[in-house]
Scaffold this motif. Structure first.
Motif, PDB file in Angstrom:
ATOM      1  N   GLY A 311       0.795  -1.217   0.000  1.00 43.24           N
ATOM      2  CA  GLY A 311       0.000   0.000   0.000  1.00 43.24           C
ATOM      3  C   GLY A 311       0.825   1.263   0.000  1.00 43.24           C
ATOM      4  O   GLY A 311       0.350   2.311  -0.420  1.00 43.24           O
ATOM      5  N   LYS A 312       2.071   1.200   0.488  1.00 44.15           N
ATOM      6  CA  LYS A 312       2.944   2.375   0.530  1.00 44.15           C
ATOM      7  C   LYS A 312       4.346   1.947   0.128  1.00 44.15           C
ATOM      8  O   LYS A 312       5.185   1.649   0.976  1.00 44.15           O
ATOM      9  CB  LYS A 312       2.974   3.002   1.933  1.00 44.15           C
ATOM     10  CG  LYS A 312       1.689   3.708   2.322  1.00 44.15           C
ATOM     11  CD  LYS A 312       1.837   4.364   3.677  1.00 44.15           C
ATOM     12  CE  LYS A 312       0.575   5.101   4.070  1.00 44.15           C
ATOM     13  NZ  LYS A 312       0.716   5.753   5.403  1.00 44.15           N
ATOM     14  N   SER A 313       4.596   1.893  -1.172  1.00 45.38           N
ATOM     15  CA  SER A 313       5.930   1.499  -1.621  1.00 45.38           C
ATOM     16  C   SER A 313       6.959   2.578  -1.337  1.00 45.38           C
ATOM     17  O   SER A 313       8.134   2.287  -1.114  1.00 45.38           O
ATOM     18  CB  SER A 313       5.901   1.185  -3.116  1.00 45.38           C
ATOM     19  OG  SER A 313       5.446   2.316  -3.853  1.00 45.38           O
ATOM     20  N   VAL A 314       6.516   3.841  -1.343  1.00 40.79           N
ATOM     21  CA  VAL A 314       7.404   4.976  -1.072  1.00 40.79           C
ATOM     22  C   VAL A 314       6.743   5.871  -0.035  1.00 40.79           C
ATOM     23  O   VAL A 314       5.551   6.191  -0.149  1.00 40.79           O
ATOM     24  CB  VAL A 314       7.713   5.777  -2.352  1.00 40.79           C
ATOM     25  CG1 VAL A 314       8.648   6.932  -2.041  1.00 40.79           C
ATOM     26  CG2 VAL A 314       8.312   4.885  -3.422  1.00 40.79           C
ATOM     27  N   GLU A 315       7.499   6.254   0.985  1.00 41.52           N
ATOM     28  CA  GLU A 315       7.026   7.197   1.997  1.00 41.52           C
ATOM     29  C   GLU A 315       7.933   8.415   1.990  1.00 41.52           C
ATOM     30  O   GLU A 315       9.107   8.332   1.611  1.00 41.52           O
ATOM     31  CB  GLU A 315       7.001   6.539   3.380  1.00 41.52           C
ATOM     32  CG  GLU A 315       5.986   5.409   3.485  1.00 41.52           C
ATOM     33  CD  GLU A 315       5.988   4.766   4.859  1.00 41.52           C
ATOM     34  OE1 GLU A 315       5.010   4.937   5.603  1.00 41.52           O
ATOM     35  OE2 GLU A 315       6.982   4.096   5.184  1.00 41.52           O
TER      36      GLU A 315
END
Length: 497
Positions: A311-315
């Protein structure tokens, strides 16, 4: 049933306070105020004020106490000051000797508190705080097996390490949106610099802002534009920004001075110049990444952190390296740039040794930390590292090894739960501070407050264990059952008489 109150309306002066207006010693804020070592770090905080000139600064207890209250209650700066004014327990917590209905300080002063109290100072307070917590609520060591008793080692305890990301409060960055905001800022700066030169220059530089806005909305309103359309859309704002920067140079040559810009506007001008350079390089080389990539004009220190989570490959925020010891969490490394957390395992183990005086029996880390170098380093010191050995997995594993691997994964869940607590219950999921230093201080405060909450919950469990077992309700010891359930859940057995 409802009974109408027969009492006549009364004024606030007629309201009676319990205990003749004295504070209760059993209140949670009173207990936490007695636990925190305020005086031990007063001199280090006073180094921020090297001279005796000017108005007296607020005390370290007031500064740190206000930050703890804000994080503990999950409120804004303005609400924090209002809560302190209304609550005598909070006034005692920040060091006031008498109750006052006046504001203790202006809400904007909390920003200065976060700037003056560094994350290193908060980590020192956190370590000293955990030392006192472990003295008050000690944990019994686990019973060793017969095989372990024969091969006793000086190592004790377990260390759990992991890394996470603390996202900042910014909108999801896109190249097109970032360039559009940069274009708008250049247009505003042109308007400011042209104003004193009006009449001296025959014509105001053209920025084509209406046409540029239409070009941006034309692609921004599309749900799923193709890659070719995105590339063509990025090319246009790059040209607009390049033209606007050239206009700025002409205005400066014509007599305009950058002194008319505020500090924030001047900083933004430098940032958007770098953004234009990065985006032009990405466009010319058809690349998707660049070193020190800026993703926010207002917070240029934020970097993209590739995590690969569902759901969040990059933060977008700060990457943290933390550890968990007996349910208490410690922050060891914090950086806005992405880093390999395997290099922090040795530092975490050495910090554990300095804190306790011995190395742990086992360290429970993620797969990325189980490098050959870390395994050899742990083996020299008699530390068992969790996980399967390197190389081809064996065909048949013994039942003991399978059970040990399962227990190791279960133990690692403790620090994952701490990260979840920090992101759901506290502000670790969205850092609202805007500056580099204040954001790091806000993150460090979260770990300190989590440890305070853990200690207070354990004190409450000890209270239930001591007095709850003698209260039967309908043939079932509810309080004792609840307390034993919490004890099993935390896997802790306290030294309670």
């Amino acid at each position: 049933m409802y009974r109408k109150a027969e009492l006549a309306p009364f004024s606030p002066s007629d309201f009676e306070l319990p205990s003749c207006g004295r504070l209760s010693p059993d209140n949670r804020w009173v207990k936490m105020a007695e636990l925190i070592p305020w005086l031990e770090f007063e001199s280090e905080y006073a180094e921020n004020f090297p001279t005796d000139m000017g108005a007296p600064a607020k005390s370290f207890r007031m500064a740190l106490g206000a930050l703890i209250i804000k994080e503990k209650l999950g409120i804004s700066d303005r609400e924090t000051v209002e809560q302190i004014r209304e609550n005598p327990y909070l006034q005692y917590f920040i060091g006031q000797s008498t109750y006052s209905n006046e504001l203790p300080f202006d809400p904007s002063l909390l920003v200065h508190f976060r700037q003056r109290i560094s994350p290193n100072l908060i980590n020192k307070v956190n370590e000293r705080l955990v030392e006192k917590m472990r003295e008050i609520t000690p944990v019994k060591p686990e019973k060793k097996k017969d095989s372990d008793a024969q091969n006793e080692s000086p190592n004790r305890g377990k260390l759990i390490v992991d890394a996470t990301c603390a996202p900042a409060d910014i909108s999801y960055p896109t190249d097109l949106g970032l360039l559009n905001r940069a274009r708008v800022h250049t247009e505003k700066i042109i308007d400011i610099l042209y104003k004193p030169l009006k009449g001296q220059i025959p014509k105001k530089p053209r920025t084509y802002r209406n046409l540029a806005r239409k070009d941006y909305l034309l692609i921004a309103k599309q749900r799923r534009p193709s890659r070719n359309k995105k590339r063509q859309a990025i090319k246009k704002p790059l040209q607009y920004i390049k033209r606007n920067l050239a206009h700025l140079e002409q205005l400066i040559e014509s007599g305009a001075t950058l002194e008319r810009l505020s500090k924030k506007q001047y900083k933004t001008l430098l940032v958007l110049t770098e953004v234009a350079r990065q985006q032009q390089w990405l466009f010319d080389n058809n690349k998707q990444s660049i070193e020190d990539r800026i993703v926010s004009l207002s917070q240029p220190h934020i970097r993209p952190i590739v995590r690969g989570k569902a759901g969040k490959s990059v933060e977008f925020g700060a990457k943290l390296s933390a550890s968990c010891v007996e349910g208490y969490v410690f922050l060891y490394r914090m950086s806005w740039d992405n880093f390999n957390e395997s290099g922090d395992l040795k530092a975490s183990l050495e910090a554990y040794h300095r804190f306790t005086g011995y190395y742990p029996e086992s360290v429970h880390a993620d797969r990325i930390d189980r490098t050959r170098e870390n395994r050899a380093w742990c083996k020299e010191r008699g530390i068992r590292i969790s996980g399967t050995p390197l190389g081809r997995p064996p065909v048949n594993l013994s039942k003991e090894k399978k059970k040990q691997a399962k227990e190791d994964e279960g133990i690692r869940n403790a620090i994952e739960g701490k990260f979840g607590q920090g992101k759901r219950r506290f502000s670790l999921d969205r850092i609202m501070a805007k500056l580099d230093k204040t954001s790091q201080t806000a993150i460090a405060i979260t770990f300190l407050v989590m440890n305070l909450s853990t200690w207070w919950r354990r004190v409450f469990c000890v209270f239930l264990c001591r007095f709850g077992k003698t209260i039967p309700v309908f043939g079932l010891n509810i309080i004792g059952a609840y307390s034993s359930h919490k004890m099993r859940q935390e896997k802790l057995i306290f030294n309670s008489p």
